[in-house]
Design a protein around this motif. Structure first.
Motif, short mmCIF file in Angstrom:
data_model
loop_
_atom_site.label_atom_id
_atom_site.label_comp_id
_atom_site.label_asym_id
_atom_site.label_seq_id
_atom_site.Cartn_x
_atom_site.Cartn_y
_atom_site.Cartn_z
N SER A 73 37.20 -22.59 90.93
CA SER A 73 38.37 -22.44 91.78
C SER A 73 39.22 -23.71 91.71
O SER A 73 38.78 -24.76 91.22
N LYS A 74 40.43 -23.65 92.25
CA LYS A 74 41.33 -24.80 92.24
C LYS A 74 40.79 -25.95 93.07
O LYS A 74 41.22 -27.10 92.91
N GLN A 75 39.86 -25.66 93.95
CA GLN A 75 39.29 -26.69 94.82
C GLN A 75 38.18 -27.50 94.13
O GLN A 75 37.62 -28.44 94.70
N PHE A 76 37.89 -27.15 92.87
CA PHE A 76 36.82 -27.83 92.16
C PHE A 76 37.11 -29.32 92.02
O PHE A 76 38.23 -29.72 91.66
N ILE A 77 36.13 -30.14 92.32
CA ILE A 77 36.25 -31.60 92.20
C ILE A 77 35.48 -32.05 90.96
O ILE A 77 34.26 -31.90 90.88
N TRP A 78 36.20 -32.60 89.99
CA TRP A 78 35.58 -33.05 88.74
C TRP A 78 34.63 -34.22 89.03
O TRP A 78 35.02 -35.19 89.68
N PRO A 79 33.39 -34.14 88.57
CA PRO A 79 32.41 -35.20 88.90
C PRO A 79 32.68 -36.51 88.17
O PRO A 79 33.23 -36.54 87.08
N ARG A 80 32.24 -37.58 88.82
CA ARG A 80 32.36 -38.92 88.26
C ARG A 80 31.00 -39.61 88.27
O ARG A 80 30.10 -39.23 89.02
N SER A 81 30.87 -40.62 87.42
CA SER A 81 29.62 -41.37 87.36
C SER A 81 29.52 -42.30 88.56
O SER A 81 30.46 -42.44 89.34
N LYS A 82 28.40 -42.96 88.68
CA LYS A 82 28.21 -43.91 89.77
C LYS A 82 29.15 -45.10 89.65
O LYS A 82 29.34 -45.84 90.61
N TYR A 83 29.74 -45.27 88.45
CA TYR A 83 30.71 -46.35 88.25
C TYR A 83 32.15 -45.88 88.46
O TYR A 83 33.09 -46.63 88.22
N VAL A 136 34.92 -15.71 89.26
CA VAL A 136 35.70 -14.48 89.09
C VAL A 136 37.16 -14.71 89.44
O VAL A 136 38.08 -14.25 88.72
N MET A 137 37.43 -15.43 90.51
CA MET A 137 38.79 -15.64 90.99
C MET A 137 39.41 -16.92 90.43
O MET A 137 40.60 -17.15 90.61
N GLY A 138 38.61 -17.72 89.75
CA GLY A 138 39.08 -19.02 89.29
C GLY A 138 39.69 -19.00 87.90
O GLY A 138 39.99 -17.94 87.34
#
Length: 252
Positions: A73-83, A136-138
């Protein structure tokens, strides 16, 4: 010497005496090989382990794929490393297909629908759950602007993303005493790679995802045969994947 020992060290394994010249007659190759095997964590895992092979698929509408972009979905937050660095997307696995492979019995305490998306850099990896409705909706999620090129990770391409490779899931028993003790191919779980894992302390860890060097996917690099994602056994069982261990596999 065992067949595994021969594979790991062959006849070239030697130790030098104190003055630096020639083989040490007191050196026992089997003892050193046994020590390396203990460090690799191999004795902690049984002879055969369930594994999910990720076979390339000809269907573009496959519900699991490596490379390409995550679908959410549009609310997805792209992950980042601990840095704080944006991680690279490695693939998205359909959980319904995963559960179907072993009739609902998997190493993951995961829902039977939705997907798990894998992200990584050279320091760590992360797995993000995406529910079925969001898929499905994303739509395809574009990477952050600050995501570096794959060449910065040692791969032969300047893109930010790997080429999309649709895959289908196939269950098999992964045996470490088979003809090839080094597992090849893209897969979930199993034993992971054996030969080049000796540079890492893998005690108490289990492999989650293994990716081989693949021209169609874009995971080729100068000195590596692939990479795999490992997780501490307790964290693996609790589905707490953030901060996992990335193992690079040398060609030689």
């Amino acid at each position: 010497m065992s067949e595994l020992a021969e594979l790991l060290h062959g006849d070239q394994l030697r130790s030098q005496n104190r003055d630096g010249g020639g083989p040490n007659p007191d050196f026992d190759k089997d003892d050193l090989v046994a020590a390396w095997i203990i460090l690799s964590g191999i004795p902690e895992r049984p002879e055969k382990m369930p594994s999910i092979v990720l076979d390339p698929s000809q269907f573009d509408d496959a519900t699991s794929w490596l490379g390409g972009l995550p679908v959410a979905s549009k609310q997805f937050i792209w992950p980042r490393s601990k840095y704080g660095k944006s991680l690279h997307f490695m693939g998205q696995i359909d959980l319904k297909s995963l559960h179907a492979c072993y009739e609902g019995v998997t190493p993951l305490k995961s829902p039977a629908s939705g997907a798990i998306a894998f992200f990584f850099d050279r320091d760590s990896w992360s797995a993000i759950y995406i529910d079925a409705q969001a898929i499905v909706m994303g739509s395809s999620i574009q990477p952050p602007e600050d995501l570096g090129s794959l060449r910065e990770l040692g791969f032969f391409r300047d893109d930010k993303m790997f080429s999309k490779l649709p895959v289908r899931l196939r269950a098999e028993a992964d045996s470490r005493s088979g003809e090839n003790t080094t597992v090849t191919g893209h897969r979930l779980f199993g034993h992971g790679w054996v030969r080049s894992d000796l540079a890492y302390d893998l005690r108490g860890r289990d492999p989650v995802l293994t990716i081989e060097a693949d021209k169609s996917l874009g995971t080729e690099s100068e000195h590596e045969a692939g990479l795999s994602f490992w997780q501490g056994r307790r964290s693996f069982q609790d589905n707490s994947f953030n901060g996992g261990f990335v193992c690079q596999h040398n060609v030689c």
